[in-house]
Design a protein around this motif. Structure first.
Motif, PDB file in Angstrom:
ATOM      1  N   PRO A  79       0.848  -1.186  -0.039  1.00 31.76           N
ATOM      2  CA  PRO A  79      -0.162  -0.013  -0.013  1.00 31.76           C
ATOM      3  C   PRO A  79       0.785   1.417  -0.055  1.00 31.76           C
ATOM      4  N   TRP A  80       2.032   1.224  -0.726  1.00 28.98           N
ATOM      5  CA  TRP A  80       2.593   2.531  -1.021  1.00 28.98           C
ATOM      6  C   TRP A  80       3.218   2.588  -2.541  1.00 28.98           C
ATOM      7  N   ASP A  81       3.308   3.806  -3.181  1.00 31.21           N
ATOM      8  CA  ASP A  81       3.544   3.915  -4.508  1.00 31.21           C
ATOM      9  C   ASP A  81       4.781   4.755  -4.680  1.00 31.21           C
ATOM     10  N   LEU A  82       5.562   4.173  -5.947  1.00 31.58           N
ATOM     11  CA  LEU A  82       6.770   4.829  -6.425  1.00 31.58           C
ATOM     12  C   LEU A  82       6.370   6.100  -6.877  1.00 31.58           C
ATOM     13  N   ALA A  83       7.284   7.058  -6.798  1.00 34.08           N
ATOM     14  CA  ALA A  83       6.664   8.411  -7.365  1.00 34.08           C
ATOM     15  C   ALA A  83       6.774   8.335  -8.976  1.00 34.08           C
ATOM     16  N   ASN A  84       6.058   9.297  -9.732  1.00 30.24           N
ATOM     17  CA  ASN A  84       6.378   9.713 -11.070  1.00 30.24           C
ATOM     18  C   ASN A  84       7.583  10.147 -11.418  1.00 30.24           C
ATOM     19  N   ASN A  85       8.108  10.051 -12.692  1.00 24.51           N
ATOM     20  CA  ASN A  85       9.392  10.522 -13.128  1.00 24.51           C
ATOM     21  C   ASN A  85       9.604  11.959 -12.826  1.00 24.51           C
ATOM     22  N   SER A  86       8.312  12.919 -12.988  1.00 22.85           N
ATOM     23  CA  SER A  86       8.521  14.348 -12.659  1.00 22.85           C
ATOM     24  C   SER A  86       8.987  14.542 -11.160  1.00 22.85           C
ATOM     25  N   ASP A  87       8.511  13.768 -10.468  1.00 21.72           N
ATOM     26  CA  ASP A  87       8.932  13.891  -8.983  1.00 21.72           C
ATOM     27  C   ASP A  87      10.246  13.095  -8.774  1.00 21.72           C
ATOM     28  N   GLY A  88      10.323  11.930  -8.841  1.00 23.82           N
ATOM     29  CA  GLY A  88      11.757  11.079  -8.777  1.00 23.82           C
ATOM     30  C   GLY A  88      11.608  10.123  -7.744  1.00 23.82           C
ATOM     31  N   ASN A  89      12.468   8.993  -7.710  1.00 20.22           N
ATOM     32  CA  ASN A  89      12.689   7.913  -6.822  1.00 20.22           C
ATOM     33  C   ASN A  89      14.379   7.842  -6.675  1.00 20.22           C
ATOM     34  N   THR A  90      14.694   7.384  -5.512  1.00 22.29           N
ATOM     35  CA  THR A  90      16.106   7.394  -5.136  1.00 22.29           C
ATOM     36  C   THR A  90      16.089   5.946  -4.486  1.00 22.29           C
ATOM     37  N   VAL A  91      16.957   4.790  -4.890  1.00 21.38           N
ATOM     38  CA  VAL A  91      17.140   3.630  -4.068  1.00 21.38           C
ATOM     39  C   VAL A  91      18.684   3.662  -4.127  1.00 21.38           C
ATOM     40  N   SER A  92      19.018   3.218  -2.486  1.00 22.62           N
ATOM     41  CA  SER A  92      20.454   2.861  -2.427  1.00 22.62           C
ATOM     42  C   SER A  92      20.500   1.683  -1.656  1.00 22.62           C
ATOM     43  N   MET A  93      21.611   0.967  -1.949  1.00 24.04           N
ATOM     44  CA  MET A  93      21.857  -0.442  -1.193  1.00 24.04           C
ATOM     45  C   MET A  93      23.452  -0.727  -1.004  1.00 24.04           C
ATOM     46  N   ARG A  94      23.594  -1.357  -0.055  1.00 17.20           N
ATOM     47  CA  ARG A  94      25.205  -1.783   0.221  1.00 17.20           C
ATOM     48  C   ARG A  94      24.940  -3.234   0.241  1.00 17.20           C
ATOM     49  N   SER A  95      25.683  -3.816  -0.967  1.00 16.14           N
ATOM     50  CA  SER A  95      25.823  -5.173  -1.146  1.00 16.14           C
ATOM     51  C   SER A  95      26.786  -5.707  -1.854  1.00 16.14           C
ATOM     52  N   TYR A 146      25.703   1.167  -3.910  1.00 12.87           N
ATOM     53  CA  TYR A 146      25.161   1.279  -5.051  1.00 12.87           C
ATOM     54  C   TYR A 146      23.904   2.353  -4.873  1.00 12.87           C
ATOM     55  N   SER A 147      23.756   3.126  -5.829  1.00 13.10           N
ATOM     56  CA  SER A 147      22.448   4.104  -5.617  1.00 13.10           C
ATOM     57  C   SER A 147      22.015   4.349  -6.877  1.00 13.10           C
ATOM     58  N   VAL A 148      20.605   4.700  -6.986  1.00 16.34           N
ATOM     59  CA  VAL A 148      20.327   5.246  -8.596  1.00 16.34           C
ATOM     60  C   VAL A 148      19.098   6.294  -8.130  1.00 16.34           C
ATOM     61  N   HIS A 149      19.165   7.132  -9.081  1.00 17.83           N
ATOM     62  CA  HIS A 149      18.319   8.311  -8.843  1.00 17.83           C
ATOM     63  C   HIS A 149      17.804   8.512 -10.130  1.00 17.83           C
ATOM     64  N   LEU A 150      16.348   8.211 -10.160  1.00 20.60           N
ATOM     65  CA  LEU A 150      15.617   8.519 -11.657  1.00 20.60           C
ATOM     66  C   LEU A 150      14.351   9.481 -11.597  1.00 20.60           C
ATOM     67  N   ALA A 151      14.723  10.612 -12.206  1.00 22.73           N
ATOM     68  CA  ALA A 151      13.835  11.489 -12.236  1.00 22.73           C
ATOM     69  C   ALA A 151      14.213  12.554 -13.357  1.00 22.73           C
ATOM     70  N   GLY A 152      12.940  13.189 -13.959  1.00 24.56           N
ATOM     71  CA  GLY A 152      13.024  14.317 -14.740  1.00 24.56           C
ATOM     72  C   GLY A 152      13.669  13.926 -16.032  1.00 24.56           C
ATOM     73  N   GLY A 153      13.599  12.608 -16.576  1.00 21.97           N
ATOM     74  CA  GLY A 153      14.016  12.162 -17.870  1.00 21.97           C
ATOM     75  C   GLY A 153      15.728  11.990 -17.836  1.00 21.97           C
ATOM     76  N   SER A 154      15.989  11.750 -16.546  1.00 14.84           N
ATOM     77  CA  SER A 154      17.543  11.357 -16.466  1.00 14.84           C
ATOM     78  C   SER A 154      17.980  10.408 -15.329  1.00 14.84           C
ATOM     79  N   VAL A 155      18.841   9.661 -15.271  1.00 18.60           N
ATOM     80  CA  VAL A 155      19.299   8.804 -14.415  1.00 18.60           C
ATOM     81  C   VAL A 155      20.532   8.954 -13.985  1.00 18.60           C
ATOM     82  N   THR A 156      20.937   8.888 -12.615  1.00 18.10           N
ATOM     83  CA  THR A 156      22.133   9.070 -12.006  1.00 18.10           C
ATOM     84  C   THR A 156      22.455   7.739 -11.223  1.00 18.10           C
ATOM     85  N   TYR A 157      23.488   6.946 -11.657  1.00 13.10           N
ATOM     86  CA  TYR A 157      23.711   6.108 -10.781  1.00 13.10           C
ATOM     87  C   TYR A 157      25.031   6.151  -9.859  1.00 13.10           C
TER      88      TYR A 157
END
Length: 230
Positions: A79-95, A146-157
């Motif tokens: 019961p939670w949602d990922l954001a739209n691309n205009s807003d952005g999502n960031t995921v980080s993990m140590r693995s 490792y991190s990924v930021h997906l937003a605004g038509g761009s992705v930064t790893y």
């Protein structure tokens, strides 16, 4: 385990201004009763996961089984949602991965674009971009962040402190976050084991700079390290 802390203390807060922020320290497996509303999960009969000393170990056999967790629209939805691309999502993990492991992923999509950190073998991490992948030489058998930021038509790893920015490939099959074997497809492709001891997920309803999120990631890792030493 899922933790939410007040923003005035650090930055981990579930708030309508900052969206969903999930800090998972791997004290329990993702399908534990306390995380039923936090993660979508799938563990087929020949795969497994265990949590020991705040490390999550996921193990699978190539071509036979799948094991992953995250947020999926139809597979064990939460019961939670990922954001739209205009807003952005960031995921980080140590693995890290065991020697000779192959084909593990962090896959993130926002129904417009996708990002993927693909561990093809224990010495190569591939970063998805429009039209293919960039291959990065990494000793994947040792811990890295490792991190990924997906937003605004761009992705930064980000791998540790090094950033890689690309135009992402398009993806219009829904919003998904999959961490584990084979991006959640019915037939697993991975082999060996993926070991994780920290995951942070941030869905952001306000466009933010990469620098801001880099600061948040550093603070989060510092808090995690402090908690580990306690």
């Amino acid at each position: 385990m899922f933790r939410a802390l007040c923003l005035s203390v650090v930055f981990l807060c579930v708030d309508t201004t900052f969206g969903e922020i999930i800090d998972y320290d791997c004290d329990v497996v993702p399908d534990h009763a306390t995380l039923q509303d936090v993660f979508s999960t799938q563990v087929s009969s020949g795969a497994s996961w265990t949590s020991n000393n705040s490390e999550l170990t996921m193990t699978t056999v190539s071509g036979e089984d799948v094991v992953w967790f995250g947020n999926h629209l139809t597979q064990d939805p939460v019961p939670w949602d990922l954001a739209n691309n205009s807003d952005g999502n960031t995921v980080s993990m140590r693995s890290k991965w065991t020697a000779s492991s192959t084909n593990w992923n962090l896959f993130l999509s926002d129904d417009a674009y996708f990002a993927q950190i693909y561990m093809s073998d224990d010495a190569t991490i591939k970063l998805a971009k429009d039209g293919g992948f960039d291959s990065i030489a990494v000793d994947a058998t040792t811990y890295h962040t490792y991190s990924v930021h997906l937003a605004g038509g761009s992705v930064t790893y980000t791998i540790d402190s090094t950033d890689y920015t690309f135009t992402p490939g398009t993806y219009t099959q829904g919003k998904h976050l999959i961490i584990g074997d084979s991006s959640g497809t019915p037939l697993g492709t991975g082999s060996g084991s993926m070991i994780i001891d920290y995951v942070n997920i941030q869905t952001v309803p306000e466009p933010s700079t990469i620098a801001m999120w880099s600061i948040f990631s550093v603070i989060g890792l510092a808090v995690w390290r402090r908690r580990k030493k306690a």
